[in-house]
Design a protein around this motif. Structure first.
Motif, PDB file in Angstrom:
ATOM      1  N   SER A  16     -11.619 -23.479 -12.905  1.00  0.00           N
ATOM      2  CA  SER A  16     -11.814 -22.187 -12.239  1.00  0.00           C
ATOM      3  C   SER A  16     -10.620 -21.268 -12.476  1.00  0.00           C
ATOM      4  CB  SER A  16     -12.006 -22.387 -10.733  1.00  0.00           C
ATOM      5  OG  SER A  16     -13.200 -23.068 -10.449  1.00  0.00           O
ATOM      6  N   ARG A  17     -10.898 -19.954 -12.513  1.00  0.00           N
ATOM      7  CA  ARG A  17      -9.853 -18.928 -12.585  1.00  0.00           C
ATOM      8  C   ARG A  17     -10.172 -17.853 -11.543  1.00  0.00           C
ATOM      9  NH1 ARG A  17      -6.481 -18.456 -17.043  1.00  0.00           N
ATOM     10  NH2 ARG A  17      -6.407 -16.209 -16.658  1.00  0.00           N
ATOM     11  N   PRO A  18     -10.019 -18.177 -10.256  1.00  0.00           N
ATOM     12  CA  PRO A  18     -10.330 -17.188  -9.217  1.00  0.00           C
ATOM     13  C   PRO A  18      -9.394 -15.990  -9.292  1.00  0.00           C
ATOM     14  CG  PRO A  18      -9.206 -19.086  -8.280  1.00  0.00           C
ATOM     15  CD  PRO A  18      -9.534 -19.450  -9.690  1.00  0.00           C
ATOM     16  N   ARG A  19      -9.951 -14.802  -9.075  1.00  0.00           N
ATOM     17  CA  ARG A  19      -9.180 -13.553  -9.129  1.00  0.00           C
ATOM     18  C   ARG A  19      -9.074 -12.957  -7.733  1.00  0.00           C
ATOM     19  NH1 ARG A  19      -9.814  -8.989 -13.664  1.00  0.00           N
ATOM     20  NH2 ARG A  19      -8.490 -10.573 -14.645  1.00  0.00           N
ATOM     21  N   PHE A  20      -7.854 -12.530  -7.376  1.00  0.00           N
ATOM     22  CA  PHE A  20      -7.585 -11.940  -6.069  1.00  0.00           C
ATOM     23  C   PHE A  20      -7.102 -10.504  -6.264  1.00  0.00           C
ATOM     24  CE2 PHE A  20      -6.800 -16.454  -6.064  1.00  0.00           C
ATOM     25  CZ  PHE A  20      -7.540 -16.899  -4.984  1.00  0.00           C
ATOM     26  N   THR A  21      -7.693  -9.592  -5.510  1.00  0.00           N
ATOM     27  CA  THR A  21      -7.275  -8.189  -5.529  1.00  0.00           C
ATOM     28  C   THR A  21      -6.588  -7.888  -4.204  1.00  0.00           C
ATOM     29  OG1 THR A  21      -9.159  -7.642  -6.947  1.00  0.00           O
ATOM     30  CG2 THR A  21      -8.034  -5.819  -5.846  1.00  0.00           C
ATOM     31  N   ILE A  22      -5.314  -7.472  -4.274  1.00  0.00           N
ATOM     32  CA  ILE A  22      -4.453  -7.402  -3.090  1.00  0.00           C
ATOM     33  C   ILE A  22      -3.953  -5.980  -2.886  1.00  0.00           C
ATOM     34  CG2 ILE A  22      -2.368  -8.355  -2.015  1.00  0.00           C
ATOM     35  CD1 ILE A  22      -2.730 -10.686  -4.169  1.00  0.00           C
ATOM     36  N   ASP A  23      -4.024  -5.506  -1.643  1.00  0.00           N
ATOM     37  CA  ASP A  23      -3.459  -4.216  -1.241  1.00  0.00           C
ATOM     38  C   ASP A  23      -2.281  -4.483  -0.302  1.00  0.00           C
ATOM     39  OD1 ASP A  23      -5.597  -3.052  -2.600  1.00  0.00           O
ATOM     40  OD2 ASP A  23      -6.828  -2.934  -0.786  1.00  0.00           O
ATOM     41  N   VAL A  24      -1.144  -3.832  -0.567  1.00  0.00           N
ATOM     42  CA  VAL A  24       0.056  -4.010   0.259  1.00  0.00           C
ATOM     43  C   VAL A  24       0.443  -2.660   0.854  1.00  0.00           C
ATOM     44  CG1 VAL A  24       2.468  -4.727   0.310  1.00  0.00           C
ATOM     45  CG2 VAL A  24       0.850  -5.923  -1.178  1.00  0.00           C
ATOM     46  N   ASP A  25       0.586  -2.629   2.175  1.00  0.00           N
ATOM     47  CA  ASP A  25       0.980  -1.414   2.898  1.00  0.00           C
ATOM     48  C   ASP A  25       2.336  -1.663   3.555  1.00  0.00           C
ATOM     49  OD1 ASP A  25       1.339   0.780   4.478  1.00  0.00           O
ATOM     50  OD2 ASP A  25      -0.605   0.666   5.495  1.00  0.00           O
ATOM     51  N   ALA A  26       3.400  -1.123   2.932  1.00  0.00           N
ATOM     52  CA  ALA A  26       4.760  -1.273   3.462  1.00  0.00           C
ATOM     53  C   ALA A  26       5.235   0.017   4.120  1.00  0.00           C
ATOM     54  CB  ALA A  26       5.706  -1.690   2.339  1.00  0.00           C
ATOM     55  N   THR A  27       4.293   0.815   4.633  1.00  0.00           N
ATOM     56  CA  THR A  27       4.641   2.103   5.244  1.00  0.00           C
ATOM     57  C   THR A  27       5.676   1.941   6.347  1.00  0.00           C
ATOM     58  OG1 THR A  27       2.421   2.933   4.760  1.00  0.00           O
ATOM     59  CG2 THR A  27       3.703   4.124   6.409  1.00  0.00           C
ATOM     60  N   ASN A  28       5.523   0.900   7.153  1.00  0.00           N
ATOM     61  CA  ASN A  28       6.415   0.704   8.298  1.00  0.00           C
ATOM     62  C   ASN A  28       7.477  -0.363   8.045  1.00  0.00           C
ATOM     63  OD1 ASN A  28       5.022   2.614   9.945  1.00  0.00           O
ATOM     64  ND2 ASN A  28       3.416   1.074  10.282  1.00  0.00           N
ATOM     65  N   SER A  29       7.667  -0.743   6.773  1.00  0.00           N
ATOM     66  CA  SER A  29       8.675  -1.752   6.442  1.00  0.00           C
ATOM     67  C   SER A  29       9.998  -1.085   6.087  1.00  0.00           C
ATOM     68  CB  SER A  29       8.199  -2.603   5.263  1.00  0.00           C
ATOM     69  OG  SER A  29       9.219  -3.479   4.839  1.00  0.00           O
ATOM     70  N   LYS A  30      11.104  -1.717   6.476  1.00  0.00           N
ATOM     71  CA  LYS A  30      12.442  -1.233   6.136  1.00  0.00           C
ATOM     72  C   LYS A  30      13.060  -2.058   5.012  1.00  0.00           C
ATOM     73  CE  LYS A  30      13.088   0.245  10.940  1.00  0.00           C
ATOM     74  NZ  LYS A  30      13.898   0.077  12.179  1.00  0.00           N
ATOM     75  N   ILE A  31      12.269  -2.984   4.440  1.00  0.00           N
ATOM     76  CA  ILE A  31      12.729  -3.843   3.348  1.00  0.00           C
ATOM     77  C   ILE A  31      11.732  -3.735   2.203  1.00  0.00           C
ATOM     78  CG2 ILE A  31      13.247  -6.224   2.654  1.00  0.00           C
ATOM     79  CD1 ILE A  31      14.049  -6.850   5.465  1.00  0.00           C
ATOM     80  N   ASP A  32      12.242  -3.687   0.967  1.00  0.00           N
ATOM     81  CA  ASP A  32      11.367  -3.629  -0.203  1.00  0.00           C
ATOM     82  C   ASP A  32      10.599  -4.941  -0.371  1.00  0.00           C
ATOM     83  OD1 ASP A  32      12.495  -1.181  -0.595  1.00  0.00           O
ATOM     84  OD2 ASP A  32      13.587  -1.720  -2.434  1.00  0.00           O
ATOM     85  N   ILE A  33       9.381  -4.824  -0.889  1.00  0.00           N
ATOM     86  CA  ILE A  33       8.595  -5.992  -1.294  1.00  0.00           C
ATOM     87  C   ILE A  33       8.889  -6.240  -2.770  1.00  0.00           C
ATOM     88  CG2 ILE A  33       6.297  -7.006  -1.447  1.00  0.00           C
ATOM     89  CD1 ILE A  33       7.160  -6.298   1.409  1.00  0.00           C
TER      90      ILE A  33
END
Length: 344
Positions: A198-215
């Motif tokens: 298997s090669r499952p694919r994941f589509t991810i959204d990241v919301d760092a609007t309220n974060s004070k540290i970089d992802i």
């Protein structure tokens, strides 16, 4: 796993051929019992068997700190338990059997449920659930011919196999629990039933609007948890089966959607290739996928980094073996009537 069978010996013997070496409980298995005799034997009985067992073993090093001389010893744990033991007489030879060859085609209806096959061997740690279809030819003068074939069985899945969406929000803190805001992730994940290819694919959204540290990184990994029991003792093993990352920086206050990560299960190492979803009495294995983020900076603690976990099943691939084994020289068998059997 699968595709393992006994071999003929120099006096002849029995070979069990299965059309499908991997399937699901409750299905039918088709195959043929090939008998090759190079010497005459007395009146005999042909038996069909379906057998299953689980084996759990591991070792632990223990130290005795209470004595003047510090000593350590290794304690070994092992237990074996039968799962199925089905036997049925399928033919009785009333007269002596001459030198020759015989083919006995059969269909066997498997039990409706049971723990899935798996095989984990790592140094002295073993977790095994295995099944065999066995044929025996027992002669009145003590002759005993035996052949077998392993079959991999998977549990009927109770996990829905469909695309779903999940979300998570985590509070981020640094050393001494200084508030660093929060981060949200959302993931659309594919099917929940995997095989080794298997090669499952994941589509991810990241919301760092309220974060004070970089992802700094987004990751996806398949985690397997193997539980072993023996004589009222227990060992628990957690392993990252395969892990993929997307090294992409999302600045504090930023948003990034549509991050794609593919998990390639074919990259797992040999020690976990035969781990599958199973719930036995001694051996149990479950899996989950974890989607998460890594943060920029040290001493991020006390918080709850956003990650998403959801349960999945990992099952053996169905293997069809339509080509029969290479026959011995002069193979011209007497073909018996097709036999139908069902587990009872």
């Amino acid at each position: 796993m699968g595709q393992e069978t006994s071999k003929y010996n120099i006096q002849g013997g029995i070979h069990v051929h299965l059309d499908n070496f991997s399937t699901t409980f409750g299905e039918e298995v088709n195959g043929t019992i090939y008998i090759h005799l190079e010497k005459e034997i007395g009146p005999s009985t042909l038996l069909f068997e379906f057998k299953g067992k689980e084996i759990s073993s591991w070792s632990e090093s223990r130290s005795n700190y209470g004595s003047r001389r510090h000593k350590s010893k290794v304690v070994h744990y092992k237990e074996t338990k039968n799962i199925f033991s089905f036997e049925k007489e399928i033919h009785r030879f009333e007269d002596r059997i001459s030198i020759g060859n015989f083919s006995v085609p059969f269909t066997f209806k498997l039990p409706s449920s049971g723990p899935g096959s798996l095989n984990y061997n790592y140094y002295d740690t073993n977790g095994i659930i295995q099944y065999k279809i066995v044929a025996k030819l027992l002669g009145s003068a003590g002759e005993n011919y035996k052949g077998w074939a392993k079959i991999d069985l998977s549990e009927p899945s109770v996990i829905p196999n469909k695309d779903e969406s999940s979300s998570s929000e985590g509070r981020i803190s640094s050393w001494c629990c200084v508030d660093k805001g929060n981060c949200k992730i959302n993931v659309t994940h594919p099917e929940s039933i995997f095989t080794r290819t298997s090669r499952p694919r994941f589509t991810i959204d990241v919301d760092a609007t309220n974060s004070k540290i970089d992802i700094t990184e987004v990751y996806a990994k398949l985690v397997g948890i193997l539980s072993l029991k023996a004589n009222d003792n227990r060992d628990l093993i957690a392993k990252d089966i395969v892990r993929e990352t997307n090294t992409i920086r999302i600045p504090a206050g930023g948003v990034m959607n549509g991050i794609v990560i593919d998990l390639d299960l074919n990259k797992q190492d040999d020690s976990t290739r035969e781990l599958f979803t199973s719930k036995g009495k001694l051996v149990e294995c479950v899996f989950h996928v974890e989607i998460g983020t890594d943060l920029d900076g040290w001493f991020t603690c006390c918080g709850n980094n956003p990650n998403i976990n959801y349960a999945v099943s990992v099952i053996p691939e169905k293997i069809n073996m339509n080509k029969p084994p290479k026959p011995p020289n002069g193979w011209n068998p007497n073909i018996f009537e097709h036999i139908y059997l069902a587990y009872q």
